[in-house]
Design a protein around this motif. Structure first.
Motif, PDB file in Angstrom:
ATOM      1  N   LEU A 158      73.556  11.396  23.719  1.00  0.00           N
ATOM      2  CA  LEU A 158      72.672  11.623  22.577  1.00  0.00           C
ATOM      3  C   LEU A 158      71.326  10.954  22.874  1.00  0.00           C
ATOM      4  O   LEU A 158      71.176   9.738  22.734  1.00  0.00           O
ATOM      5  N   PRO A 159      70.328  11.720  23.335  1.00  0.00           N
ATOM      6  CA  PRO A 159      69.000  11.123  23.569  1.00  0.00           C
ATOM      7  C   PRO A 159      68.219  11.060  22.267  1.00  0.00           C
ATOM      8  O   PRO A 159      68.136  12.059  21.547  1.00  0.00           O
ATOM      9  N   LEU A 160      67.666   9.915  21.962  1.00  0.00           N
ATOM     10  CA  LEU A 160      66.954   9.731  20.694  1.00  0.00           C
ATOM     11  C   LEU A 160      65.435   9.762  20.827  1.00  0.00           C
ATOM     12  O   LEU A 160      64.728   9.750  19.839  1.00  0.00           O
ATOM     13  N   GLY A 161      64.926   9.746  22.049  1.00  0.00           N
ATOM     14  CA  GLY A 161      63.464   9.735  22.204  1.00  0.00           C
ATOM     15  C   GLY A 161      62.876   8.379  21.847  1.00  0.00           C
ATOM     16  O   GLY A 161      63.548   7.353  21.949  1.00  0.00           O
ATOM     17  N   ASP A 162      61.625   8.385  21.427  1.00  0.00           N
ATOM     18  CA  ASP A 162      60.922   7.139  21.103  1.00  0.00           C
ATOM     19  C   ASP A 162      61.245   6.688  19.682  1.00  0.00           C
ATOM     20  O   ASP A 162      61.147   7.466  18.735  1.00  0.00           O
ATOM     21  N   LEU A 163      61.594   5.431  19.569  1.00  0.00           N
ATOM     22  CA  LEU A 163      61.830   4.826  18.248  1.00  0.00           C
ATOM     23  C   LEU A 163      60.690   3.840  18.004  1.00  0.00           C
ATOM     24  O   LEU A 163      60.495   2.908  18.777  1.00  0.00           O
ATOM     25  N   ILE A 164      59.947   4.075  16.948  1.00  0.00           N
ATOM     26  CA  ILE A 164      58.731   3.286  16.726  1.00  0.00           C
ATOM     27  C   ILE A 164      59.003   2.135  15.760  1.00  0.00           C
ATOM     28  O   ILE A 164      59.521   2.346  14.657  1.00  0.00           O
TER      29      ILE A 164
END
Lengths: 139, 574
Positions: free
Chosen positions: B128-134
Motif C-alpha cells: 500500500l503506497p501512501l505517497g507524501d504525508l505532509i
C-alpha cells in the motif's frame, strides 16, 4: 637625576603626551623612557581564525612607533630610552614603573584614541601612585 | 431472467476474483501488508525521525491496538511499515478501522483513516503506497525556546557581547539540554536529538577551513605579506595614491585565496608604518585594505566563510565561484578604487616622505621575508592546491579533501613536529562552526527557517527577479550589522527553498545573491566583519581609534555602490 616613564602609542593624543614628557625631562634634567605595551586583548571578542602570531607584528609596529618617539625627542635635544612590554596595558605600565623605579609617569588623558575610558583614568592614576610611589602627570 | 442471472454470476465471479486474493491472504502465515510513504513538511522537505504507526479501532470506535512503536522515517523522509494481514482484515470485513498516525516533535500530528483502495498484491505480499504525508509545523514551547536561543546567540556574536565560540556552544548546549532535560518527558519541549544535531554539522566546511588555516598559517610566518606591502611602497616610489591602489589590489587578491582576517592581521602593522613614513593618516591606507579584503574574499569558495558555507551546502565548486563571483568582484574593485581616490585623494596629495633613514631601514627590516625556504615550499604546495581546487569538480573531490591534501603536504614538508602542527589550527573557530551548525539545525527542526522561507516565498511568489533582489539586499543590509557567518548559515535553507520553488532559479542565482550580499555587506560597519574588527584593533594599538561613525561614512557608501554594481550585473547576467 630622576626617571620619567611615558606610555605612548602613536596618533595625536600620544604626540601631546610625548611632548609633555620631553618638556618635563628637560626641565628637570631627568632621564626619559618611552614605553609601548603590546596589548592584544582586542582579539578576544572575535572567533576569527587567528593562526599567525599577530603579536609579533604589533611588537614590530610598537618598536617603530618608539623609534619615532626617540627621534622626536632627539630633535628636541633629549636622548630617550625605549621599552616594549607585552600584556594588559594598565598592568604593564605599573609593572614597568615599579621595575624601573621611575619617579614620574606621564599618561595621556582620554581623547579620541585615548587608551583609557575616562571614568577609569583617575582610578588608575591613584593605583599607579599608590603602588609605585611615582608622581603621575595626566596630559 | 437468464441474462440477469448470468450477469449476477459474472459479477459474483469478478467480485470473488477481486476479494478472493485478499481473502485468501488473510490469516495466511507470513503474509504481510507493506505500507510505504514519505513524510515531508509543507515545503516538501523530507522529515527524518517522524513516528509512523497504525492504530486499530473496532467497530465501536475503541482503539484495540495502539500500533506499538511503529516505525521512523529515514533521512529522505521515507518509511516502511509491515503489518500482519489479520489487522487489515478488520476494515475489509467491516469490523473496524485503521488509523494512520504520523507524528514528530514541533509538528502537528497527522491522523487519518487508512485508505486501503490503493492496495496491490505482488506474490504473497500486499503493498500500500501512501505517497507524501505532509506534517505542518507547530509553534510550541520547543519552537519558542529554539528561536530565543538562536536570537540570543546571534545578538551576542553580532554585538561582540561574548566570544563567538562561547556563544555558539552555549546555544547548541541550550537546545540539546532542553530537549533531553524537558523534552524526554514532554514532547512539546523536544527540539533536536544529539545524533540529529551532529548530522547538521557540515564537516566539509570544518575540514576545508582547517586545511586552509594550516596553509595560511605557515605562509604567514614567512613574512611574505608584509614584504609584499613594502614592495608596493618601493615600486610606487612613495606616491601615496599608487601605494593605496596597489595595497588594495594585493589585499583583495590575497583575500580571495587565503583567510582575510589573517591577511589584515599581517598587513595592518606594516601599512601603518608606511602611512607614518609618508606623513598621511593610516586610515587612508587601512580602510581601503579592509574594504578590499571583504570584496576580494567574495571571489572564491575559500575566500570568505559565507562562500565556504554556501559551496558546501549546494555543491558549488571552486570554479563555479570564480566564474560567477569573479566578474562581480572585479567590477566592484574598480568601483572601490575610484571611490577611495575620491574619498582620500586630498590625504594622498599631502604625502611626502617624512621618515629618517633609520625609520626607513626599520620599515624595510619589519617587512622582510623571514623564512625564504619555507616560503618556497609554501608557494609550491599552495600552487598545487590551487590547481587541485580548479580540478576539484573534474576529480569529484570535495574541497575539504583538497585543502587537507595541501595542508598535510605542507606540514610534512615543512614542519614534522606534531605539537607544532596542532598549534597551526585555531580550534576555537572550528568549535564555533560546530556549535553554529547545531544551533541552526535546531531552528530548522522546529520550523523557524521554514516559516521565514514561506514568508519570503509568499512575498516573492514566482518572481525570480524579486526573490534575487530580496536575498541580495537583505543579506547585504543584515551582514552590515550582524555577523555574516551565522546569518549565512540560517539563510541557506531559505535560499534552498526559493531555488526549489521559483521557476528559473536552477541557475543558482539566489545563492550568488546571498554570497554577494553576505560578503559585500561586511563592509557596512566596523563590526560587520572580522577583518574590520581586527584592523580597527591594530589601528588602536598605534593610537588611531577607528570609530563606528568614521568607518560608517566610508563603509556605507562603498557597500551600497558595490552591491548596486552586483545587482546590475546579476540582472544582466542571469
Amino acid at each position: 637625576m630622576g626617571l620619567i616613564l611615558c606610555a605612548t602609542r602613536g596618533g595625536e593624543a600620544s604626540r601631546r603626551t610625548r611632548d609633555k614628557a620631553i618638556e618635563l625631562a628637560k626641565e628637570r634634567g631627568d632621564e626619559l623612557v618611552f614605553l609601548y605595551v603590546v596589548d592584544m586583548s582586542f582579539m578576544d571578542k572575535t572567533a576569527a581564525p587567528v593562526v599567525v602570531d599577530a603579536g609579533s607584528g604589533v611588537e614590530r609596529m610598537g618598536g617603530f612607533l618608539l623609534a619615532m618617539a626617540q627621534e622626536h625627542a632627539r630633535e628636541k635635544g633629549l636622548e630617550a630610552q625605549v621599552v616594549i612590554r607585552e600584556g594588559k596595558t594598565r598592568e604593564e605600565i605599573k609593572a614597568a614603573a615599579k621595575e624601573l623605579e621611575v619617579d614620574t609617569v606621564v599618561l595621556g588623558l582620554p581623547a579620541e584614541g585615548g587608551v583609557f575610558p575616562e571614568e577609569g583614568i583617575l582610578a588608575f592614576v591613584r593605583e599607579v601612585e599608590e603602588e609605585t610611589g611615582a608622581e603621575v602627570f595626566l596630559v | 431472467m437468464v441474462m440477469k442471472g448470468a450477469r449476477f454470476l459474472t459479477g459474483a465471479m469478478l467480485l470473488g476474483l477481486l476479494v478472493f486474493p485478499w481473502a485468501s491472504a488473510f490469516g495466511e502465515d507470513g503474509a504481510t501488508l507493506i505500507i510505504t510513504g514519505r513524510v515531508v513538511d509543507s515545503q516538501e522537505v523530507p522529515l527524518e525521525g517522524a513516528s509512523v504507526k497504525i492504530r486499530v479501532q473496532d467497530s465501536q470506535g475503541v482503539f484495540i491496538d495502539e500500533g506499538g512503536e511503529g516505525t521512523k522515517s529515514q533521512a529522505d523522509g521515507s518509511f516502511l511499515l509491515a503489518l500482519p494481514t489479520e489487522i487489515v482484515a478488520l476494515p475489509m470485513e467491516g469490523q473496524g478501522e485503521l488509523t494512520l498516525e504520523v507524528s514528530k516533535a514541533s509538528h502537528a500530528t497527522l491522523s487519518q483513516t487508512l485508505d486501503l483502495e490503493g492496495m496491490a498484491r505482488i506474490g504473497e505480499q500486499l503493498y500500500l503506497p501512501l505517497g507524501d504525508l505532509i506534517l505542518e509545523h507547530r509553534m510550541g514551547p520547543a519552537f519558542f525556546i529554539a528561536t530565543f536561543a538562536f536570537l540570543l546567540v546571534f545578538g551576542f556574536i553580532s554585538f561582540r557581547v561574548l566570544h563567538e565560540t562561547i556563544s555558539a556552544l552555549m546555544g547548541a548546549v541550550a537546545i540539546l539540554g532542553v530537549s533531553y532535560l524537558l523534552g524526554s518527558s514532554n514532547p512539546d519541549f523536544w527540539i533536536i536529538s544529539f545524533e540529529r544535531a551532529i548530522h547538521y554539522i557540515d564537516f566539509n566546511v570544518i575540514f576545508l577551513i582547517m586545511g586552509m588555516m594550516i596553509l595560511v598559517a605557515i605562509m604567514g610566518r614567512t613574512g611574505v605579506f608584509q614584504w609584499l606591502g613594502y614592495q608596493a611602497y618601493r615600486v610606487t616610489g612613495g606616491n601615496a595614491w599608487y601605494l593605496a591602489a596597489l595595497l588594495t589590489i594585493i589585499t583583495a587578491v590575497a583575500s580571495a585565496f587565503l583567510n582575510n582576517v589573517t591577511i589584515m592581521l599581517l598587513m595592518a602593522p606594516v601599512t601603518i608604518e608606511m602611512a607614518l613614513v609618508l606623513g598621511i593618516h593610516p586610515f587612508s591606507l587601512l580602510i581601503p585594505e579592509i574594504l578590499a579584503s571583504n570584496i576580494g574574499g567574495a571571489a572564491t569558495l575559500i575566500g570568505d566563510p559565507p562562500n565556504t558555507l554556501i559551496g558546501s551546502y549546494t555543491g558549488l565548486g571552486f570554479l563555479d565561484f570564480l566564474l560567477h563571483m569573479g566578474p562581480m568582484v572585479m567590477l566592484s574593485m574598480v568601483v572601490l578604487l575610484v571611490m577611495i581616490r575620491f574619498i582620500y585623494g586630498k590625504e594622498y596629495a599631502r604625502s611626502r616622505e617624512m621618515a629618517s633613514s633609520t625609520l626607513l631601514e626599520r620599515l624595510r627590516e619589519d617587512a622582510r621575508i623571514t623564512d625564504p625556504g619555507t616560503l618556497r615550499k609554501a608557494l609550491i604546495i599552495g600552487g598545487v592546491t590551487l590547481v587541485l581546487f580548479f580540478l576539484q569538480d573534474l576529480l569529484g573531490m570535495p574541497p575539504s579533501v583538497v585543502a587537507l591534501l595541501g595542508a598535510t603536504g605542507l606540514l610534512v614538508w615543512v614542519r614534522p613536529d606534531i605539537e607544532d602542527m596542532l598549534q597551526e589550527v585555531d580550534w576555537t573557530t572550528l568549535v564555533f562552526f560546530m556549535g553554529l551548525f547545531m544551533l541552526v539545525g535546531g531552528i530548522e527542526e522546529v520550523g523557524l527557517i521554514q516559516m521565514i522561507a514561506q514568508f519570503i516565498g509568499a512575498i516573492a511568489g514566482e518572481n525570480l527577479v524579486l526573490a534575487t533582489l530580496l536575498m541580495l539586499w537583505v543579506a547585504g543590509v543584515a551582514s552590515s550589522v550582524v555577523d555574516n557567518i551565522p546569518f549565512t548559515a540560517a539563510a541557506l535553507p531559505i535560499a534552498a527553498f526559493l531555488s526549489r520553488t521559483i521557476p528559473g532559479a536552477e541557475n543558482n542565482v539566489i545563492y550568488w545573491a546571498l554570497a554577494v550580499g553576505a560578503c559585500f555587506g561586511g563592509n557596512g560597519t566596523v563590526i560587520a566583519s572580522a577583518p574590520n574588527i581586527v584592523t580597527a584593533g591594530m589601528a588602536d594599538r598605534a593610537g588611531y581609534h577607528l570609530s563606528f561613525s568614521h568607518f560608517l561614512r566610508v563603509g556605507v557608501p562603498t557597500t551600497f555602490v558595490t552591491i548596486l554594481v552586483a545587482t546590475i550585473w546579476i540582472l544582466i547576467r542571469y
